[in-house]
Scaffold this active site. Structure first.
Site: not given
Ligand code: NVA
Ligand code: CP
Length: 300
Positions: A102, A129, A132, A219, A259, A287
């Site tokens: 990540r 992502h 997700q 989101d 998400c 997930r």
């Molecule tokens: N768009 C959000 C998704 C979190 C799961 C982010 O990148 O923070």
């Molecule tokens: N939706 C998602 O990826 O959640 P986290 O940021 O908690 O991993």
């Protein structure tokens, strides 16, 4: 399929196979049938950003598959002190069987895949992502019995989720309409991909996007790494909210997906969130099942 870096890399057949395997693993898990397919295998997980769902579902998923998972903080790895990514990828490939990352730049994930020799999974970048998006498809298919022909709508920021859901939806035969402010449309690569699909609509009008939709997704307005823009974004995105008024124009049995984490009162109202909490938390649970299918497919 060698890696899971972004939805664009997968064919519709590969997506369907992953969803079918996820259904099977979910069934086995719910019925106490063990499935130690990855005994003796180790997944490494590098997190440059926070996580609740991704970390816990990957770690638990690997355990349920009979393997183990290592949480690797960049603060502790030499990568935090400047060891090149190309070297880290080659070293980690000698110990691990799979790596989940990540991070911010999509290029970092792509480069890990290029320099390493083990499967790489994108656990979220600013661009994509895919884990997700797969869980979301799994949830929609569970509730609606199919994907093809449904209309999926996304309201809000043209971010990693908008990018991934657009590709995931179009590849699996859904119509996809997005409503974003004009300065926050999805990445040019996504728009280029989507332009060949008749069922794709990009608008600034949330009611146009949500009309007759079977699934409404949203989101956060400010993603991880955009914390300093959060106040400014609250003003820009003010009209881009999933609320009871918007749901009136959607199909009467429309699902709502998020998400998570959610900001009630911003991208979604508390009443809509609670009315659709079953779908949203099934989505979060999925997930686990979707990623176990990814792991079982990638790790040999
Ligand atoms: N768009 C959000 C998704 C979190 C799961 C982010 O990148 O923070
Ligand atoms: N939706 C998602 O990826 O959640 P986290 O940021 O908690 O991993």
């Amino acid at each position: 399929m060698k890696h899971l870096l972004k939805m664009m890399d997968l064919s519709c057949e590969e997506i369907t196979e992953l969803l079918n395997l996820a259904d099977q693993l979910k069934y086995e898990r719910k019925n106490g049938i063990e499935h130690p397919r990855l005994q003796g295998k180790t997944l490494g997980m590098i997190f440059q950003k926070s996580s609740t769902r991704t970390r816990v579902s990957f770690e638990t998923g690997m355990f349920q598959l009979g393997g183990s998972a290592l949480f690797l903080s960049p603060r502790d790895l030499q990568i935090g002190r400047g060891e090149p990514l190309e070297d880290t990828a080659r070293v980690l490939s000698r110990y691990l069987d799979c790596l989940m990352i990540r991070t911010f730049e999509q290029d970092e994930v792509e480069n890990f895949a290029k320099y390493g020799s083990i499967p790489v999974i994108n656990g979220l970048t600013d661009f994509a992502h895919p884990c997700q998006a797969l869980a979301d498809l799994l949830t929609i298919r569970e509730y609606k019995g199919k994907l093809e022909g449904l209309k999926m709508c996304y309201i809000g920021d043209g971010n990693n989720m908008a990018n991934s859901l657009t590709v995931a939806g179009l590849k699996t035969g859904m119509k996809v309409s997005l409503a974003t402010p004009k300065e926050y449309i999805p990445d040019a690569k996504i728009l280029d991909f989507a332009k060949d699909y008749e069922g794709f609509v990009l608008t600034e009008d949330i009611y146009e996007a949500a009309k007759d939709a079977d699934v409404i997704c949203t989101d956060v307005w400010a993603s991880m790494g955009q914390e300093e823009e959060a106040e400014m974004r609250k003003k820009v995105f003010k009209g881009y909210q999933v609320n009871a008024d918007l749901l009136k124009v959607a199909a009467s049995d429309a699902m709502v997906l998020h998400c998570l984490p959610a900001h009630r009162g911003e991208e979604i109202t508390a009443d809509v969130f609670e009315a659709h909490a079953n779908e949203i938390f099934d989505e979060a649970e999925n997930r686990l099942h979707a990623q176990k299918a990814v792991l079982a497919t990638l790790v040999k």
